[in-house]
Design an enzyme around this catalytic site. Structure first.
Site, PDB file in Angstrom:
ATOM      1  N   HIS A   1       0.771  -1.200   0.014  1.00  0.00           N
ATOM      2  CA  HIS A   1      -0.141  -0.076   0.117  1.00  0.00           C
ATOM      3  C   HIS A   1       0.801   1.311   0.056  1.00  0.00           C
ATOM      4  O   HIS A   1       1.230   1.701   0.975  1.00  0.00           O
ATOM      5  CB  HIS A   1      -1.049  -0.043   1.475  1.00  0.00           C
ATOM      6  CG  HIS A   1      -1.920   0.900   1.232  1.00  0.00           C
ATOM      7  ND1 HIS A   1      -3.028   0.661   1.966  1.00  0.00           N
ATOM      8  CD2 HIS A   1      -2.156   2.137   0.610  1.00  0.00           C
ATOM      9  CE1 HIS A   1      -3.851   1.898   1.785  1.00  0.00           C
ATOM     10  NE2 HIS A   1      -3.322   2.946   0.994  1.00  0.00           N
TER      11      HIS A   1
ATOM     12  N   HIS B   1       1.430   5.244  -2.124  1.00  0.00           N
ATOM     13  CA  HIS B   1       0.957   6.226  -2.874  1.00  0.00           C
ATOM     14  C   HIS B   1       2.309   6.822  -3.579  1.00  0.00           C
ATOM     15  O   HIS B   1       3.166   7.491  -2.835  1.00  0.00           O
ATOM     16  CB  HIS B   1       0.270   7.286  -2.191  1.00  0.00           C
ATOM     17  CG  HIS B   1      -0.928   6.756  -1.662  1.00  0.00           C
ATOM     18  ND1 HIS B   1      -2.385   6.739  -2.488  1.00  0.00           N
ATOM     19  CD2 HIS B   1      -1.337   6.109  -0.424  1.00  0.00           C
ATOM     20  CE1 HIS B   1      -3.294   5.873  -1.615  1.00  0.00           C
ATOM     21  NE2 HIS B   1      -2.581   5.580  -0.464  1.00  0.00           N
ATOM     22  N   LEU B   2       2.527   6.674  -4.957  1.00  0.00           N
ATOM     23  CA  LEU B   2       3.617   7.330  -5.607  1.00  0.00           C
ATOM     24  C   LEU B   2       3.218   8.584  -6.294  1.00  0.00           C
ATOM     25  O   LEU B   2       4.167   9.234  -6.686  1.00  0.00           O
ATOM     26  CB  LEU B   2       4.374   6.154  -6.472  1.00  0.00           C
ATOM     27  CG  LEU B   2       4.974   5.078  -5.808  1.00  0.00           C
ATOM     28  CD1 LEU B   2       5.373   3.951  -6.779  1.00  0.00           C
ATOM     29  CD2 LEU B   2       5.905   5.469  -4.779  1.00  0.00           C
ATOM     30  N   ARG B   3       1.851   8.823  -6.529  1.00  0.00           N
ATOM     31  CA  ARG B   3       1.501  10.189  -6.742  1.00  0.00           C
ATOM     32  C   ARG B   3       1.691  10.278  -8.300  1.00  0.00           C
ATOM     33  O   ARG B   3       0.804  11.303  -8.969  1.00  0.00           O
ATOM     34  CB  ARG B   3       1.939  11.188  -6.155  1.00  0.00           C
ATOM     35  CG  ARG B   3       1.766  11.290  -4.576  1.00  0.00           C
ATOM     36  CD  ARG B   3       0.390  11.245  -4.196  1.00  0.00           C
ATOM     37  NE  ARG B   3       0.183  11.465  -2.560  1.00  0.00           N
ATOM     38  CZ  ARG B   3      -0.704  11.172  -2.018  1.00  0.00           C
ATOM     39  NH1 ARG B   3      -1.727  10.185  -2.778  1.00  0.00           N
ATOM     40  NH2 ARG B   3      -1.100  11.402  -0.667  1.00  0.00           N
TER      41      ARG B   3
ATOM     42  N   ASP C   1      -8.831   2.855  -3.176  1.00  0.00           N
ATOM     43  CA  ASP C   1      -8.287   3.488  -1.647  1.00  0.00           C
ATOM     44  C   ASP C   1      -8.361   4.956  -1.885  1.00  0.00           C
ATOM     45  O   ASP C   1      -7.821   5.400  -2.754  1.00  0.00           O
ATOM     46  CB  ASP C   1      -6.764   3.058  -1.653  1.00  0.00           C
ATOM     47  CG  ASP C   1      -6.466   3.387  -0.411  1.00  0.00           C
ATOM     48  OD1 ASP C   1      -6.945   3.246   0.754  1.00  0.00           O
ATOM     49  OD2 ASP C   1      -5.627   4.289  -0.128  1.00  0.00           O
TER      50      ASP C   1
ATOM     51  N   HIS D   1     -10.868   0.170   1.026  1.00  0.00           N
ATOM     52  CA  HIS D   1     -10.825   1.315   1.899  1.00  0.00           C
ATOM     53  C   HIS D   1     -12.131   1.343   2.605  1.00  0.00           C
ATOM     54  O   HIS D   1     -13.133   1.763   2.102  1.00  0.00           O
ATOM     55  CB  HIS D   1     -10.541   2.434   1.104  1.00  0.00           C
ATOM     56  CG  HIS D   1     -10.373   3.715   1.900  1.00  0.00           C
ATOM     57  ND1 HIS D   1      -9.376   4.503   2.261  1.00  0.00           N
ATOM     58  CD2 HIS D   1     -11.579   4.414   2.822  1.00  0.00           C
ATOM     59  CE1 HIS D   1      -9.516   5.465   3.155  1.00  0.00           C
ATOM     60  NE2 HIS D   1     -10.691   5.563   3.313  1.00  0.00           N
TER      61      HIS D   1
ATOM     62  N   ASN E   1      -6.170   9.193   7.354  1.00  0.00           N
ATOM     63  CA  ASN E   1      -7.454   8.278   7.066  1.00  0.00           C
ATOM     64  C   ASN E   1      -6.972   6.859   6.738  1.00  0.00           C
ATOM     65  O   ASN E   1      -6.374   6.838   5.730  1.00  0.00           O
ATOM     66  CB  ASN E   1      -8.184   9.030   5.689  1.00  0.00           C
ATOM     67  CG  ASN E   1      -9.535   8.594   5.481  1.00  0.00           C
ATOM     68  OD1 ASN E   1      -9.901   7.501   6.018  1.00  0.00           O
ATOM     69  ND2 ASN E   1     -10.220   9.008   4.525  1.00  0.00           N
TER      70      ASN E   1
ATOM     71  N   ASP F   1       1.003   2.678   3.763  1.00  0.00           N
ATOM     72  CA  ASP F   1      -0.073   3.743   3.315  1.00  0.00           C
ATOM     73  C   ASP F   1       0.906   4.992   3.180  1.00  0.00           C
ATOM     74  O   ASP F   1       0.339   5.997   3.722  1.00  0.00           O
ATOM     75  CB  ASP F   1      -1.382   3.950   4.234  1.00  0.00           C
ATOM     76  CG  ASP F   1      -2.299   4.831   3.606  1.00  0.00           C
ATOM     77  OD1 ASP F   1      -2.251   5.099   2.686  1.00  0.00           O
ATOM     78  OD2 ASP F   1      -3.191   5.234   4.509  1.00  0.00           O
TER      79      ASP F   1
ATOM     80  N   HIS G   1       2.532  14.545   0.920  1.00  0.00           N
ATOM     81  CA  HIS G   1       2.098  15.701   0.339  1.00  0.00           C
ATOM     82  C   HIS G   1       2.974  16.811   0.488  1.00  0.00           C
ATOM     83  O   HIS G   1       3.789  16.889   1.286  1.00  0.00           O
ATOM     84  CB  HIS G   1       0.715  15.880   1.609  1.00  0.00           C
ATOM     85  CG  HIS G   1      -0.344  15.052   1.276  1.00  0.00           C
ATOM     86  ND1 HIS G   1      -1.003  14.908   0.351  1.00  0.00           N
ATOM     87  CD2 HIS G   1      -0.848  14.020   2.180  1.00  0.00           C
ATOM     88  CE1 HIS G   1      -2.004  13.915   0.480  1.00  0.00           C
ATOM     89  NE2 HIS G   1      -1.827  13.496   1.849  1.00  0.00           N
TER      90      HIS G   1
END
Length: 429
Positions: free
Chosen positions: A56, A58-60, A150, A177, A276, A303, A307
């Protein structure tokens, strides 16, 4: 082909052994090994694990390269001991077609720091209305087997049922999710004593638990696999435990931050703690640790949610939800699970390498035993190290860590991806 001799490492925390890497493969494991021309890594006292696998991340990229790119994200992964990551679908555009997942897959190949396995969106645009091209994504070069919206819940029961039925054809899994949207409108943190005292909108535990209960029953009904993302409450643990006892094909993950941090930290109003699902209570944290130890929870997944500075350095209500986690995950697990006696290092390997690779369909390449003939995807950890977390030294493009200034144990000294060092002496190669 290059050779590397790792000397005196405790394989999975056991007795000290030597490991000889020849090219992309482990050639030999034993005592008093030697190899002419090999690069020698003196690893006395360190623990050698199979390369970590994150189910899990997030590579964006594409779309939010100001937060992270596949290159910076995989550099962060390698720094944390990971040799493979599963990239979530909430990019811009959404990874809901074969074209987008293949783009992410190829970017991972180009980065060279760890393998990137894309996760496909369950529904078009993450809108929860119509199934994405699940079959086409599976048949693509990326060979997608895990699908998730997700960031959003697949809250429509009919859509969720259809998705579970569809992926059965090729052994896929839906990663949910779990967040009932109507119960979490305007939610800012965990619903409880702290939210009441602070006057912040609450995210009740039942919003997670009700979706998990529904989905394990749907999975049982259609005979399919469901995976629960970032499980965070004691009640969710009990539902998953019940489902497993019933023989339902459900797996679950917990994040490092839910194993360590509680909603009491929100009293600081520091948006770095906004995530979240939200940070829960001490009771929940203890239940999650016990569930990870007894196997009710299968996997630790980061996760990792980067940002940019401006999305976190603002008032609490306006701040984005999420924390970076790839570079600190193993240290948090060492502190919360190993040093408390709940897991040994073999147990850590199961939950951070073997199980995520197995669930995600990568066990032919990752999450393999540390033995002769296996791919040389390995992580070497100095478990005696203690250091204060300084995000200025992160490889990630973002700095939104909840551990800044906190002392954590353990340090990844070397990471090997198919025999090639991506991290050497704690620094990126």
């Amino acid at each position: 082909m290059s050779k590397t001799l790792i000397r005196g490492a405790k394989v999975l925390g056991g007795e000290a052994q030597d490991v000889l890497i020849d090219g992309e493969t482990i050639a030999e494991v034993g005592r008093n090994l030697s190899a002419d021309g090999a690069t020698v890594v003196e690893a006395a006292g360190q623990v050698l694990l199979p390369g970590l696998v994150d189910l899990h991340t997030h590579l964006r990229e594409p779309g939010r390269e100001d937060s992270e790119t596949v290159l910076t994200g995989t550099r962060a992964a390698a720094s944390g001991g990971y040799t493979a990551v599963f990239a979530m679908a909430n990019t811009f555009p959404v990874a809901d077609t074969a074209g987008v997942v293949e783009q992410v897959y190829r970017l991972g190949k180009e980065s060279g720091y760890c393998d990137v396995q894309p996760i496909g969106a369950v529904t078009i645009g993450l809108e929860g209305k119509k199934l994405s091209e699940l079959g086409a994504m599976h048949e693509s070069a990326a060979r997608v087997t895990v699908f998730s919206d997700d960031g959003k819940c697949v809250d429509d029961a009919v859509i969720m049922r259809r998705a579970l039925e569809y992926v059965k054809a090729f052994g896929g899994v839906i990663a949910q999710h779990a967040q009932e949207p109507r119960l979490t409108e305007g939610a800012q943190m965990n619903e409880g004593i702290v939210s009441a005292e602070l006057g912040l909108g609450g995210w009740p535990a039942v919003a997670e638990e009700s979706i998990i209960a529904r989905d394990v029953l749907l999975a049982e009904h259609v005979g399919s696999r469901v995976h629960i993302c970032h499980l965070s409450t004691a009640g969710s643990v009990e539902i998953v435990r019940w489902a497993k006892s019933r023989g339902i094909d459900v797996t679950a993950e917990v994040t490092p931050h839910h194993l360590l941090l509680t909603d009491e930290l929100v009293r600081s109003y520091n948006p770095v703690y906004k995530v979240n699902p939200p940070l829960r209570t001490e009771r929940d944290v203890m239940a999650l640790r016990e569930a990870l130890a007894d196997g009710t929870i299968d996997v630790v997944a980061t996760d990792h949610a980067p940002h940019p500075h401006e999305d976190k350095d603002c008032e609490w209500a306006a701040a984005a939800m999420g924390m970076v986690g790839l570079e600190t995950a193993l240290s948090v697990v060492q502190q919360t699970m190993v040093e408390t006696g709940l897991l040994d290092w073999a147990g850590v390997a199961e939950r951070m390498s073997f199980a995520p690779a197995r669930i995600g369909g990568l066990s032919h390449r990752h999450g393999r035993p540390v033995s002769a003939g296996e791919p040389a995807n390995l992580t070497l950890v100095d478990t005696s190290y203690r250091g204060v977390v300084d995000p200025a030294g992160f490889a990630s493009r973002s700095r939104n860590t909840p551990y800044e200034g906190r002392e954590l144990p353990g340090r990844v000294t070397h990471t090997f991806l198919r025999g090639r060092t991506t991290v050497v002496d704690g620094k990126l190669a």
